[in-house]
Enzyme design. Structure first.
Site, PDB file in Angstrom:
ATOM      1  N   GLY A  39     -14.845 -15.876  -5.087  1.00  0.00           N
ATOM      2  CA  GLY A  39     -14.660 -16.252  -6.062  1.00  0.00           C
ATOM      3  C   GLY A  39     -15.111 -17.875  -6.581  1.00  0.00           C
ATOM      4  CB  SER A  78     -11.462  -7.861  -1.501  1.00  0.00           C
ATOM      5  OG  SER A  78     -11.658  -7.396  -0.657  1.00  0.00           O
ATOM      6  CE  LYS A  94      -3.349 -11.704   8.080  1.00  0.00           C
ATOM      7  NZ  LYS A  94      -2.885 -12.928   8.624  1.00  0.00           N
ATOM      8  N   GLY A 105       4.133  -4.294  -5.036  1.00  0.00           N
ATOM      9  CA  GLY A 105       5.652  -4.623  -5.747  1.00  0.00           C
ATOM     10  C   GLY A 105       5.387  -5.322  -7.043  1.00  0.00           C
ATOM     11  CE  LYS A 108      10.347  -0.513  -5.944  1.00  0.00           C
ATOM     12  NZ  LYS A 108      10.718  -1.190  -5.176  1.00  0.00           N
ATOM     13  CE1 TYR A 148     -14.862  -4.582   0.204  1.00  0.00           C
ATOM     14  CE2 TYR A 148     -16.034  -3.034   0.461  1.00  0.00           C
ATOM     15  CZ  TYR A 148     -15.260  -3.470  -0.158  1.00  0.00           C
ATOM     16  OH  TYR A 148     -15.267  -3.369  -1.611  1.00  0.00           O
ATOM     17  CE1 TYR A 162       4.861   0.752  -1.957  1.00  0.00           C
ATOM     18  CE2 TYR A 162       5.329  -0.935  -3.925  1.00  0.00           C
ATOM     19  CZ  TYR A 162       5.056  -0.974  -2.800  1.00  0.00           C
ATOM     20  OH  TYR A 162       5.763  -1.590  -2.035  1.00  0.00           O
ATOM     21  CB  THR A 178     -21.593  -3.314  -9.409  1.00  0.00           C
ATOM     22  OG1 THR A 178     -21.418  -2.710  -9.445  1.00  0.00           O
ATOM     23  CG2 THR A 178     -21.152  -4.295 -10.722  1.00  0.00           C
TER      24      THR A 178
END
Ligand code: UDP
Length: 315
Positions: A39, A78, A94, A105, A108, A148, A162, A178
């Site tokens: 980005g 990503s 990752k 997390g 949550k 990926y 989750y 896109t």
């Protein structure tokens, strides 16, 4: 939507920056978390001074702590083009795995809603066409795209787990190809590669024989679809893309025509695990979100060509 405190990872990327713009224009408070690997702050330059906007340079593979209350977490961070994830394979793995766990997390802890940017790549080299959300895919688990594809498949599993275990209200959008202004010109994507080559009368490089298909969605349509999903009461998986399927060879010919180019088409070897066909079935998004794409390929390509032309003359 009532004004919310929203965290978006990857908010300075191609799709993420359009989404960030929409969310700020809709009156939300927005925090962009981005490591700027693929980005760029250039993409969100107009948002930087907005009082409802803040930017945190941070890699999602590390723990994320936000003090203020968070109502919504959007995980878009990503590398997303084959060239970018091949150049940054471990970071991609990752971002999709640990990054998804970290953002879940965060949701949550704040009891926030959650939206995962997944991908048509979860369908791999599909054995059915068009691909609907029920299809489980045909993915090489250790192939050249696996950092990926499989990270995103794990990300979907993490979201499902989750949301079942902790009652998180979560949604998944599978984004198909896109295109539009702000794509990175050097990240090897077919639309930008062909336009870049055509505008300079250079050879157009088709990988393979050009019979593989893709279905291209203009970025504003994709973002409209994502916003429709956010606004809905659907906590589910949705394909968002344009079902208008064309071959890569037809795309090359169309771009040559629209740019009035003297480029010749040349054929190069096909990278391994390059999907042979890709076309979204968007009937679920149509019926449950009331969304469908509006911009036809020619109009979208003309806008993208104008933008690449502008970049070429100003940089
Ligand atoms: N492609 C091509 N020439 C290029 C770049 C890409 O023929 O210069 C092909 C590529 O092999 C794939 C399709 O165009 O079949 C779309 O590639 P892209 O990298 O845009 O994304 P993908 O849909 O494969 O993730």
């Amino acid at each position: 939507m009532v004004a919310m405190n929203i965290v978006i990872t990857g908010g300075s990327g191609f799709v993420g920056s359009y989404l960030s713009e929409r969310l700020i224009n809709d009156g939300h408070n927005l925090i962009v978390v981005d490591n700027l690997l693929t980005g760029s702050t250039e993409n969100i330059r107009d948002l930087m001074d907005d009082k409802n906007f803040s930017f945190i340079e941070h890699d999602v593979q590390n723990h994320i702590e936000i003090e203020n209350k968070v109502d919504y977490v959007l995980h878009f961070a990503s590398a997303a083009s084959p060239k970018a994830y091949t150049e940054h394979p471990v970071n991609t793995l990752k971002a999709g795995s640990i990054g998804t766990l970290n953002t879940l997390g965060l949701a949550k802890k704040h009891n926030s809603q959650y939206l995962l940017a997944s991908t048509s790549e979860v369908y791999g080299d599909p054995l059915i066409s068009p691909q609907n959300e029920e299809y489980w895919g045909n993915v090489n688990p250790n192939g050249e795209r696996s950092m990926y594809d499989e990270a995103k498949r794990f990300a979907e599993a993490a979201v499902a787990t989750y949301s079942r275990s902790y009652d998180i209200k979560a949604k998944i959008v599978r984004i198909f190809n896109t295109y539009g202004p702000r794509m990175q010109l050097n990240d090897g994507r077919v639309v930008t590669n062909f336009i870049f080559q055509a505008l300079q009368d250079n050879n157009i490089t088709i990988y393979g024989d050009g019979s593989q298909t893709r279905s291209f969605s203009y970025v504003e349509d994709t973002v409209d679809g994502i916003i429709s999903l956010m606004q809905s009461n659907e906590y589910d998986v949705f394909n968002i893309g344009n079902p208008n399927e064309i071959t890569v060879l037809e795309l090359a010919q169309k771009i040559i025509e629209l740019t009035n180019s003297k480029s010749e088409i040349v054929f190069k070897s096909l990278p391994s695990d390059d999907p042979k066909q890709r076309k979204p079935d968007i009937s679920k998004a149509k019926s449950k979100l009331g969304w469908e794409p509006k911009v036809n390929l020619e109009d979208g390509l003309i806008k993208t060509i104008d933008w690449v032309e502008y970049k070429l003359t100003t940089e």
